[in-house]
Design an enzyme around this catalytic site. Sequence first.
Site, PDB file in Angstrom:
ATOM      1  CB  SER A 184      46.182  40.347  37.803  1.00  0.00           C
ATOM      2  OG  SER A 184      45.929  41.202  38.891  1.00  0.00           O
ATOM      3  CD  GLU A 218      47.114  43.033  43.345  1.00  0.00           C
ATOM      4  OE1 GLU A 218      48.162  42.847  43.990  1.00  0.00           O
ATOM      5  OE2 GLU A 218      46.263  43.882  43.660  1.00  0.00           O
ATOM      6  CE1 TYR A 237      44.623  36.468  41.875  1.00  0.00           C
ATOM      7  CE2 TYR A 237      45.615  38.621  41.489  1.00  0.00           C
ATOM      8  CZ  TYR A 237      44.673  37.659  41.175  1.00  0.00           C
ATOM      9  OH  TYR A 237      43.794  37.902  40.154  1.00  0.00           O
TER      10      TYR A 237
END
Length: 318
Positions: free
Chosen positions: A125, A127, A150
């Site tokens: 990801s 992120e 996350y």
Amino acid sequence: MKRALICGVSGQDGAYLAQLLLGNGYRVWGTSRDAQMSSFSNLERLGIRNQVEVLSMAQSDFRSVLSTLSRAAPDEIYFLSGQSSVGLSFDQPAESIESIAFGTLNLLEAVRFLGRPVRLYHASSSECFGDVTPGERADEMTPFRPRSPYGVAKASAHWLIANYREAYGLYCCNGILFNHESSLRPARFVTRKIVSAACRIAAGSDERLSLGRLDIVRDWGWSPDFVEAMWRMLQQETPDDYVIATGESCKLEHFVASAFAQVGLNWQSHVDIDTSLFRPSEIAYSAGNPDKAFKQLGWRPTVNFPALIANLVRAEQS
């Protein structure tokens, strides 16, 4: 006939990936924690539910993972499962890390234990990067500085994939995906929340839409485009990691304005800022550099930002 196992087949990407693989002649299995109770509504919406063989799998349970891989005997595995909400990870950090990081570890260990020539895709990801310097775009060599549980979980899983590839010679890839949307997004995601509210207001609702920060910058793409990139990664001779993004970023405010404009409304007349929706820590600027995927995978996004908004609104109104 190639055999594929999609862990997380009921989600947005899992459903579109199943559709793509079936179209390419694969036999497709999909997992859910409880295959008997799950609705698989996204597969039904795409008209492919009866073509996907579903299995129950608890990714935090190694025995369950091993049993699932033994039954499906896949040539390719796509690990898209685990807690998928950045916002929710602040409330459920342990579950996020367990389902993502330990789920990835169990899958890698099961592949290594079985000793079959399996190709594994892991949904990494954007992120993981945290804040990207404004004006720059993150690529495969950009350091990770995650800003949410996350993101921490995804970064851990990412490096597990890289380590097992190097240490044990497994064919496994990380797809470092930036934001990608479709009408199959759950209602809790902000993009779906925005589009749904705009369409309801345009249809006569007097509600107001409450949102958090609108100054955050993201790179938004189209989910069916992104799942093709996943598949292309596993068709390469050598496993590697790839950033998958459109290369174009904009503020969430622009997303809101575009969605409301698509239904003939001025967003400022219908949107309130609610500071209670601000996250404990937030990525202010996110932008991806997909040049490696362009060159090595021959992949390019087919849906630009205006078309993305039009697709989302059209699907919401249908």
